[in-house]
Design an enzyme around this catalytic site. Sequence first.
Site, PDB file in Angstrom:
ATOM      1  N   ARG A  76       1.987  12.629   1.156  1.00 19.95           N
ATOM      2  CA  ARG A  76       0.904  11.328   1.013  1.00 19.95           C
ATOM      3  C   ARG A  76       0.964  11.154   2.982  1.00 19.95           C
ATOM      4  O   ARG A  76       2.027  10.824   2.877  1.00 19.95           O
ATOM      5  CB  ARG A  76       0.070  10.431   0.757  1.00 19.95           C
ATOM      6  CG  ARG A  76      -0.814  11.301  -0.624  1.00 19.95           C
ATOM      7  CD  ARG A  76      -0.879  10.504  -1.405  1.00 19.95           C
ATOM      8  NE  ARG A  76      -1.530  10.470  -2.644  1.00 19.95           N
ATOM      9  CZ  ARG A  76      -1.040  11.227  -3.775  1.00 19.95           C
ATOM     10  NH1 ARG A  76       0.251  11.128  -4.096  1.00 19.95           N
ATOM     11  NH2 ARG A  76      -1.396  11.674  -4.422  1.00 19.95           N
ATOM     12  N   ASP A 131      -6.026  16.280 -12.419  1.00 22.01           N
ATOM     13  CA  ASP A 131      -7.177  15.883 -12.722  1.00 22.01           C
ATOM     14  C   ASP A 131      -8.387  16.305 -13.112  1.00 22.01           C
ATOM     15  O   ASP A 131      -9.439  15.350 -13.492  1.00 22.01           O
ATOM     16  CB  ASP A 131      -7.796  14.210 -11.898  1.00 22.01           C
ATOM     17  CG  ASP A 131      -5.932  13.343 -11.896  1.00 22.01           C
ATOM     18  OD1 ASP A 131      -5.114  13.640 -12.274  1.00 22.01           O
ATOM     19  OD2 ASP A 131      -5.951  12.998 -10.107  1.00 22.01           O
ATOM     20  N   ARG A 166       2.876   5.857 -38.451  1.00 21.90           N
ATOM     21  CA  ARG A 166       2.940   5.444 -37.256  1.00 21.90           C
ATOM     22  C   ARG A 166       1.713   5.398 -36.574  1.00 21.90           C
ATOM     23  O   ARG A 166       1.032   6.897 -36.862  1.00 21.90           O
ATOM     24  CB  ARG A 166       4.008   5.483 -36.483  1.00 21.90           C
ATOM     25  CG  ARG A 166       5.382   5.056 -36.911  1.00 21.90           C
ATOM     26  CD  ARG A 166       6.079   5.359 -36.208  1.00 21.90           C
ATOM     27  NE  ARG A 166       7.425   4.583 -36.408  1.00 21.90           N
ATOM     28  CZ  ARG A 166       9.206   5.410 -35.919  1.00 21.90           C
ATOM     29  NH1 ARG A 166       8.859   5.835 -35.508  1.00 21.90           N
ATOM     30  NH2 ARG A 166      10.550   4.155 -36.253  1.00 21.90           N
ATOM     31  N   MET A 173      -2.847  11.364 -17.390  1.00 25.00           N
ATOM     32  CA  MET A 173      -2.542  11.140 -16.483  1.00 25.00           C
ATOM     33  C   MET A 173      -4.394  11.529 -16.374  1.00 25.00           C
ATOM     34  O   MET A 173      -4.898  11.754 -17.395  1.00 25.00           O
ATOM     35  CB  MET A 173      -1.789  12.401 -15.260  1.00 25.00           C
ATOM     36  CG  MET A 173      -0.873  11.421 -15.042  1.00 25.00           C
ATOM     37  SD  MET A 173       1.045  12.572 -14.118  1.00 25.00           S
ATOM     38  CE  MET A 173       0.054  11.510 -13.222  1.00 25.00           C
ATOM     39  N   ARG A 248       3.227   3.109 -31.404  1.00 21.49           N
ATOM     40  CA  ARG A 248       4.886   3.078 -30.774  1.00 21.49           C
ATOM     41  C   ARG A 248       3.706   3.840 -29.285  1.00 21.49           C
ATOM     42  O   ARG A 248       2.516   4.833 -29.906  1.00 21.49           O
ATOM     43  CB  ARG A 248       5.317   4.600 -30.967  1.00 21.49           C
ATOM     44  CG  ARG A 248       6.204   4.051 -32.090  1.00 21.49           C
ATOM     45  CD  ARG A 248       7.145   2.574 -32.234  1.00 21.49           C
ATOM     46  NE  ARG A 248       7.915   1.809 -33.349  1.00 21.49           N
ATOM     47  CZ  ARG A 248       9.149   2.698 -33.783  1.00 21.49           C
ATOM     48  NH1 ARG A 248       9.589   3.085 -33.086  1.00 21.49           N
ATOM     49  NH2 ARG A 248       9.536   1.994 -34.251  1.00 21.49           N
ATOM     50  N   GLN A 256       3.282  16.064 -17.078  1.00 22.74           N
ATOM     51  CA  GLN A 256       2.353  16.771 -17.192  1.00 22.74           C
ATOM     52  C   GLN A 256       1.282  17.509 -15.132  1.00 22.74           C
ATOM     53  O   GLN A 256       1.085  18.649 -15.464  1.00 22.74           O
ATOM     54  CB  GLN A 256       0.908  16.047 -17.294  1.00 22.74           C
ATOM     55  CG  GLN A 256       1.326  15.169 -18.134  1.00 22.74           C
ATOM     56  CD  GLN A 256       0.424  14.361 -18.146  1.00 22.74           C
ATOM     57  OE1 GLN A 256      -1.190  13.963 -19.252  1.00 22.74           O
ATOM     58  NE2 GLN A 256       0.823  12.598 -17.962  1.00 22.74           N
TER      59      GLN A 256
END
Length: 329
Positions: A76, A131, A166, A173, A248, A256
């Site tokens: 960037r 995304d 659990r 993301m 957890r 990813q």
Amino acid sequence: MESLVRRIGVLTSGGDAPGMNAAIRAVVRTCNHLGIECIGIRRGFNGLINGDDMLLNYSDVSGATRQGGTMLYSARSKEFMTEEGMNKALNTCKLLGLDGIVGIGGDGTFRGLHDLAAHGIAVVGIPGTIDNDIACSSYTIGYDTACNTAVECIDKLQDTMQSHERCSVVEVMGHRAGHLALYVGLACGATAVLIPEKPVNFEEDVIEPIRRARLRGRTHYMVIVAEGVGSSYEVADKIKEATALDTRVTVLGHIQRGGAPSARDRVTATHMGYSAVMLLAQGKTDRVVCLHDDQYVDYDINEALGMKKGIDEDKYTVMRTMIGQHNKI
């Protein structure tokens, strides 16, 4: 076809995504096919400012389709947003004799390309981000691979969660978008999915689904949280406080973005890379290649940046149905 375009640059900018190398390969080989030289610009717009470039030929991209990441590196550039940085980039374009630039990335990449177009440089953008949040395109390069990577990790995680009875809170993301979380949650049969596009009633959307799952005989629970929602650790603390479950947190993070691209990403990237070069060869500029209704189309970049992309309401309805929630209006 005969083209007045003699030399095209290609760069990747912003976050990397699986399939970017396939798009680069397509740009290079389409250029070669048309008798156009292709210049690889390394490190995004920083490379354009600093003259970090290399000539790319047919053999240079052999095998690139199956490689993750980006062979041109990505970055960037705040300097590019300044007048001085823009002038340096334009001087590099003049020095190299570039007739056009293909940029692969997200909205930030497209804004940079649009700024170059305002200074007379022919540009075409290709949507590449895990995304899947580029509004003008129904699909972005890297999304399918990222989904598959997340699903594989969560499937393995569910094995150990079941062994210890659990509750697992997994953060995926997606920046400020929930497309990845929703798709992955649906694929993994999550107990609950939290996305930024939908308001969260914690009791209704998280605690009650866990309790109902318990009453149906489940002994382990999977809650998928999109990073745009907020802290997954706070979500886990709230679950533990309300249910006393051993909870957890797993943040999948940048894993990813890695790995060999899926077949869908390879093919989509190849089509988009080809289309981008063809647009430049036809004298078009300030365009972005998109996938719409399984057709490859192109939009004006400024128009594309003004579009909004909502969550897939059908997937959201199906997801809530599968976990036994009443669908929100």
